[in-house]
Structure formats: structure tokens, C-alpha cells
Design a protein around this motif. Structure first.
Motif, short mmCIF file in Angstrom:
data_model
loop_
_atom_site.label_atom_id
_atom_site.label_comp_id
_atom_site.label_asym_id
_atom_site.label_seq_id
_atom_site.Cartn_x
_atom_site.Cartn_y
_atom_site.Cartn_z
N ILE A 1 -7.01 -0.45 -4.01
CA ILE A 1 -6.22 -1.49 -3.35
C ILE A 1 -5.69 -0.98 -2.02
O ILE A 1 -5.69 -1.71 -1.01
CB ILE A 1 -5.08 -1.95 -4.28
CG1 ILE A 1 -5.66 -2.64 -5.51
CG2 ILE A 1 -4.11 -2.86 -3.54
CD1 ILE A 1 -4.62 -3.01 -6.56
N VAL A 2 -5.25 0.25 -1.98
CA VAL A 2 -4.76 0.84 -0.73
C VAL A 2 -5.86 0.83 0.32
O VAL A 2 -5.65 0.46 1.49
CB VAL A 2 -4.23 2.26 -0.98
CG1 VAL A 2 -3.89 2.94 0.35
CG2 VAL A 2 -3.01 2.22 -1.87
N ARG A 3 -7.05 1.26 -0.07
CA ARG A 3 -8.16 1.28 0.88
C ARG A 3 -8.50 -0.13 1.35
O ARG A 3 -8.78 -0.36 2.53
CB ARG A 3 -9.39 1.93 0.26
CG ARG A 3 -10.56 2.04 1.23
CD ARG A 3 -11.73 2.78 0.65
NE ARG A 3 -12.35 2.03 -0.44
CZ ARG A 3 -13.46 2.41 -1.08
NH1 ARG A 3 -14.05 3.54 -0.74
NH2 ARG A 3 -13.95 1.68 -2.06
N ALA A 4 -8.49 -1.13 0.44
CA ALA A 4 -8.79 -2.50 0.83
C ALA A 4 -7.77 -3.03 1.83
O ALA A 4 -8.11 -3.74 2.78
CB ALA A 4 -8.83 -3.39 -0.41
N ILE A 5 -6.49 -2.70 1.64
CA ILE A 5 -5.46 -3.14 2.59
C ILE A 5 -5.66 -2.49 3.94
O ILE A 5 -5.54 -3.14 5.00
CB ILE A 5 -4.07 -2.84 2.01
CG1 ILE A 5 -3.80 -3.71 0.78
CG2 ILE A 5 -2.99 -3.05 3.07
CD1 ILE A 5 -2.52 -3.40 0.06
N VAL B 1 -14.08 10.52 -4.80
CA VAL B 1 -14.23 9.37 -5.71
C VAL B 1 -12.93 8.64 -5.99
O VAL B 1 -12.96 7.54 -6.53
CB VAL B 1 -14.85 9.83 -7.05
CG1 VAL B 1 -16.23 10.42 -6.82
CG2 VAL B 1 -13.95 10.83 -7.77
N ILE B 2 -11.80 9.21 -5.64
CA ILE B 2 -10.53 8.60 -6.10
C ILE B 2 -10.25 7.26 -5.44
O ILE B 2 -9.42 6.49 -5.94
CB ILE B 2 -9.35 9.57 -5.86
CG1 ILE B 2 -9.26 9.93 -4.38
CG2 ILE B 2 -9.48 10.80 -6.72
CD1 ILE B 2 -8.04 10.79 -4.07
N PHE B 3 -10.91 6.95 -4.31
CA PHE B 3 -10.67 5.66 -3.67
C PHE B 3 -11.62 4.57 -4.19
O PHE B 3 -11.52 3.43 -3.78
CB PHE B 3 -10.84 5.79 -2.15
CG PHE B 3 -9.75 6.58 -1.50
CD1 PHE B 3 -8.49 6.05 -1.33
CD2 PHE B 3 -9.99 7.87 -1.07
CE1 PHE B 3 -7.48 6.79 -0.73
CE2 PHE B 3 -9.00 8.61 -0.47
CZ PHE B 3 -7.73 8.08 -0.29
N ALA C 1 0.82 -1.20 0.00
CA ALA C 1 0.00 0.00 0.00
C ALA C 1 0.86 1.26 0.00
O ALA C 1 0.57 2.23 -0.73
CB ALA C 1 -0.93 -0.01 1.22
N MET C 2 1.90 1.27 0.82
CA MET C 2 2.75 2.47 0.90
C MET C 2 3.49 2.71 -0.42
O MET C 2 3.63 3.85 -0.87
CB MET C 2 3.73 2.32 2.04
CG MET C 2 3.09 2.34 3.43
SD MET C 2 2.35 3.94 3.81
CE MET C 2 3.83 4.92 4.06
N VAL C 3 3.99 1.63 -1.06
CA VAL C 3 4.66 1.79 -2.35
C VAL C 3 3.68 2.30 -3.40
O VAL C 3 4.03 3.11 -4.26
CB VAL C 3 5.31 0.45 -2.77
CG1 VAL C 3 5.81 0.52 -4.21
CG2 VAL C 3 6.44 0.10 -1.83
N GLN C 4 2.41 1.82 -3.34
CA GLN C 4 1.40 2.32 -4.28
C GLN C 4 1.16 3.81 -4.07
O GLN C 4 1.03 4.58 -5.04
CB GLN C 4 0.09 1.54 -4.08
CG GLN C 4 -1.05 2.03 -4.96
CD GLN C 4 -0.76 1.86 -6.44
OE1 GLN C 4 -0.38 0.78 -6.89
NE2 GLN C 4 -0.94 2.92 -7.22
#
Length: 484
Positions: free
Chosen positions: A432-436, A407-409, A350-353
Motif C-alpha cells: 500500500i505504501v508503494r502504491a501511494i 520482496v517486502i514491497f 503511508a507514513m503511519v503505515q
């Protein structure tokens, strides 16, 4: 109710019959006791002396007794062998079909019996009896005093009460059934509405709702069912939107690949350029499929595998991996101390994304800061007790416009003007970041403005934290030239 009424009626009948039996037993005992007392102490009124003739004793006693309507008092005198015993009876009518004084066979059985009491079972009706044998000297004939009771009428009255009670119970059962049917129908009407609504629901029509009336448990059930329908409707809508967006995103590279292959000529340079374009589109489609598979796994309980992680090491590792993403001015802003239960691979992903997202929306030389810290209810804290962990990526780019922040998430949503430029991705990175983040218990992803311009994306997590021996929530960083 049927079982209860039947039990009450049967128990009442048993009690009444037991009372009849008890009354008859008491009456027989009373009559035989009185005769025994008279035999022992009574005197012949004609002579003034004790009785020496059993027949005289029985006749005088019977003349002085008043029997119940169903009771017979008899004196029996043994006759010649095989003959019916002679009888002495009171001059009155017995309201039964066959009185004992007219039943020679029954009198013979009673006189011959060695028992002092018993029951005769006859076709004309049962007879309860008791007798007192009279002892006589020499060759005088054998004699006995007999008390007989015909319980048929008493038992018939008990049975009549039983039948009346059954009739009353039957009427009460019908009334109870009717009232119960009406009341249960009114109570269960909302349940039938729930069943009807559930039967009429389809994937295409989830708009039906159950009207809620009152504040009882049935109303609560209807409210819960309506809430479930709301969640299902949102889930199906999100699923349809997701499928539509996924189909649209995948359709574009497929169309590009097909178009270039159809137009590809024989020129080697043209063929090489076509292969390069097709390979690039296939790689992009592969990335979209991988991201979709990852988001599908996010719904599984084993999506994250928490383990004890040193926050300082995790932050440093993320910084080392992220600064190879682009020619930016990378800064390790602050590092939280302590051990927390996190999934280090998912957090790193997530952090790398987020770092890659920051690189896409900043220019070479602009600053991107990565850090972690411990937060309390009112901001950063110097200790780990009850703290939350925040890992963030902050950039100095153009920031996120307000209309895009909502909306960006979401999946396949990049916004109308996403931070000044339209990205080339499929719009799945921040999803994906939000899911993690949400895969960790109580976790979420935040967006806020960076002081001086830019955007800051942060993972806010609430793991179990073990404090480090050293005080403070941040580690003192080495000089820029000594950082790894």
C-alpha cells in the motif's frame, strides 16, 4: 491505377478527336476563303474578263483544286422549284459509303440552309460542310460553292488509338496488380503474423512471440507487439499470483473460524474464548479485504487527489499521530519548509503505515525518527527550486536482511526472516505504501540502512513546490519537552 489509366485513355481520345475537329474546321475555312478570293479577283481564262456565269466560275475553280482524300468540292446550281440542285464535281473517287455528290437530299438541305457552315448527321456517316453563296443579277439561277469533309476515317483512327491505348493500359494494369500483390504480400506478411499470433493468444498461453527481421516500420510494429505481450504476460502472472496469495491468506482465517465453531462446546468459558478467537480472525480477514480494496483502487486515476500542502504541517501531523502507536522514543528529526501539491490523506496513511511497521520491529524504548527534507540532485538542498520531497521513518531495530529487501514491497510477501520476526499481518502494508508513492507523479518508496543500525523507509516525491519566504530547507525544532 484503373481510374488513372481510364482517365489517360479517355483524355487522349478527347484530344485526338478535338485535333480532328480543329483540322477539319481549318480546312473548311481555307477552302471557302480561297474560293471567295477567286470569285472576287479571278478572270475567265477564255475571255480575260471577270466571270459573269456562276457555272463557269465554279467549273474553272474546281479544275484548279486538289482536294484531300476525305474532302469533296462541289458547285451547286439551283434548279426548278422542288428539284435537286445541279452539281459540278471533280472527277475522282471519295473513299466513303455515300459521297455528298450522290446524295441529292443532303445537297438540297445544304443549298437551302441560311448558315454558312454546319454538320449533316446521316446514316451513312456525318458530313462537315461549308459553303459560299454566289450572288447573281436578274433571273440567273442561284449557285453556291460547297466544301464537304467526311471525318469518319479520321475519327476511326482516333478511336483505334484509343482502343490500342486501352489494351496497353489493361496489360500494364495486370502487371501492376501482379507486382503489387506480390510486394504487398511480402510487406504485410509480418502484419499477418501479428494477426495470427493475436488470434492464437489465450490467457493460459501468452508465450508466443513474433520473429523480428529487419529495421523497418513493420519490424518496429512486431517489436512493439512483442513488448505488449511481455507486459500482458507479466500482468497475468502477477494477477494469478495475487489471486493465489489472496485465496491462501483468506483461507487461513476461514479455516480457523470454522474449526473453532465446529469444536465449540456448551461450557460458557469455552464459548466465550471461541467467540473471542472467531472475532479476532474475522477482524483480521476484514483488514485483509480492506487492504485488497485499497490496492485495487490504486489502479484508478483518482486514487490520489493532490492539493497544496504545507510540508511542515504535514510532517508535524504525521508525527503526532504516529507516536500514539507504541511506547517508543519518538523523535521529529527535521521538517522541510515550503508548499507542495500532495494528497495529505494518502501521504499520512503511508507514513503511519511505515511508523506502525517500525513499531512492530522495535522494542519499547528504542528510537523511531520521523522527518521530511528537500533533496537536490546531489543531496539535501537549502532551497526549493527543482527539489524533491523526502518523508521518512527511521528506526533503530534489527534492520532488513538483504534477501528480504527485494520482496517486502510485493503483495503478501513478508520475506523469509523479516527483520528478525515474522509479522502477523497479511503482507499488504508496504505494498500500500508503494502504491501511494507511485500514485504521485514520479514518486517511489526507498529502503536504506539507518546509521547505527536499523532501517529507514522513505517516500521520495517530485511535486510542484512553492518556496516559503524564510530561507532554509528545515525548521528549527523546539526542545523535546515543548513538542506537541
Amino acid at each position: 491505377m484503373t481510374v488513372a489509366f481510364a482517365a489517360v485513355a479517355t483524355t487522349t481520345r478527347s484530344i485526338l478527336l478535338r485535333d480532328v475537329d480543329s483540322r477539319v474546321s481549318g480546312l473548311l475555312a481555307q477552302e471557302t476563303g480561297e474560293f471567295a478570293h477567286f470569285e472576287e479577283r479571278g478572270v475567265d481564262p477564255a475571255t480575260g474578263q471577270p466571270f459573269d456565269d456562276p457555272g463557269r466560275l465554279l467549273r474553272v475553280f474546281l479544275e484548279r483544286q486538289y482536294a484531300d482524300p476525305d474532302e469533296e468540292l462541289l458547285g451547286l446550281l439551283a434548279g426548278p422549284a422542288g428539284a435537286a440542285p445541279a452539281k459540278l464535281v471533280q472527277d475522282r473517287e471519295i473513299p466513303v459509303e455515300l459521297p455528298l455528290h450522290r446524295d441529292a437530299a443532303s445537297r438540297r438541305r445544304i443549298l437551302a440552309s441560311t448558315a454558312s457552315t454546319g454538320t449533316l448527321h446521316r446514316a451513312a456517316g456525318d458530313v462537315r460542310w461549308a459553303k459560299v453563296s454566289i450572288a447573281r443579277p436578274g433571273g440567273e439561277p442561284e449557285a453556291a460553292f460547297v466544301v464537304a469533309f467526311h471525318p469518319g476515317r479520321e475519327q476511326a483512327r482516333a478511336n483505334e488509338v484509343f482502343r490500342i491505348l486501352l489494351a496497353i493500359c489493361g496489360v500494364a494494369l495486370l502487371m501492376t496488380t501482379g507486382i503489387g500483390w506480390v510486394v504487398a504480400g511480402r510487406i504485410l506478411k509480418p502484419v499477418r503474423l501479428v494477426r495470427t499470433a493475436a488470434a492464437q493468444l489465450t490467457e493460459q498461453d501468452l508465450t508466443r512471440r513474433i520473429p523480428v527481421r529487419g529495421h523497418d516500420d513493420i519490424a518496429a510494429l512486431a517489436e512493439t507487439f512483442n513488448a505488449m505481450l511481455d507486459r500482458l504476460e507479466r500482468a497475468f502472472a502477477a494477477q494469478r499470483e495475487f489471486v493465489d496469495d489472496a485465496g491462501h491468506e483468506l483461507r487461513t482465517p476461514i479455516t480457523i473460524v470454522r474449526g473453532h465453531l465446529e469444536l465449540m462446546g456448551d461450557d460458557p468459558a469455552e464459548r466465550e474464548e471461541t467467540v473471542r478467537l472467531v472475532t479476532d480472525e474475522l477482524d483480521r480477514m476484514s483488514r485483509i479485504v480492506e487492504d485488497l480494496l485499497l490496492l485495487a483502487k490504486a489502479e484508478r486515476p483518482d486514487f490520489v487527489a493532490p492539493e497544496p500542502v504545507q510540508l511542515a504541517e504535514l510532517t508535524a501531523d504525521v508525527f503526532v499521530k504516529a507516536r500514539t502507536l507504541g511506547d517508543r522514543h519518538w523523535e521529529l528529526a527535521e521538517v522541510a519548509e515550503g508548499e507542495a501539491r500532495l494528497d495529505p490523506q494518502r501521504i499520512t496513511q503511508a507514513m503511519v503505515q511505515l511508523a506502525q511497521n517500525a513499531v512492530q520491529h522495535t522494542a519499547p524504548g528504542q528510537t523511531i525518527r520521523i522527518g521530511s527534507r528537500l533533496l537536490g540532485p546531489h543531496g539535501p538542498v537549502p532551497h526549493t527550486h527543482g527539489a524533491r520531497v523526502e518523508l521518512y521513518v527511521s528506526d533503530s531495530g534489527p534492520g532488513v536482511q538483504p534477501q528480504d529487501a527485494e520482496v517486502i514491497f510485493e503483495r503478501f510477501r513478508r520475506g523469509t526472516a523479516r527483520r528478525g520476526t515474522r509479522g502477523t499481518g497479511a503482507g499488504l502494508g508496504l505494498s500500500i505504501v508503494r502504491a501511494i508513492a507511485e500514485g504521485h507523479r514520479g514518486g517511489r518508496v526507498l529502503l536504506r540502512e539507518t546509521e547505527g543500525g536499523g532501517a529507514t523507509f522513505a517516500l521520495l516525491l517530485t511535486p510542484d513546490i512553492t518556496p516559503e519566504p524564510a530561507p532554509g530547507s528545515t525548521r528549527e525544532l523546539p526542545p523535546e519537552e515543548e513538542r506537541p
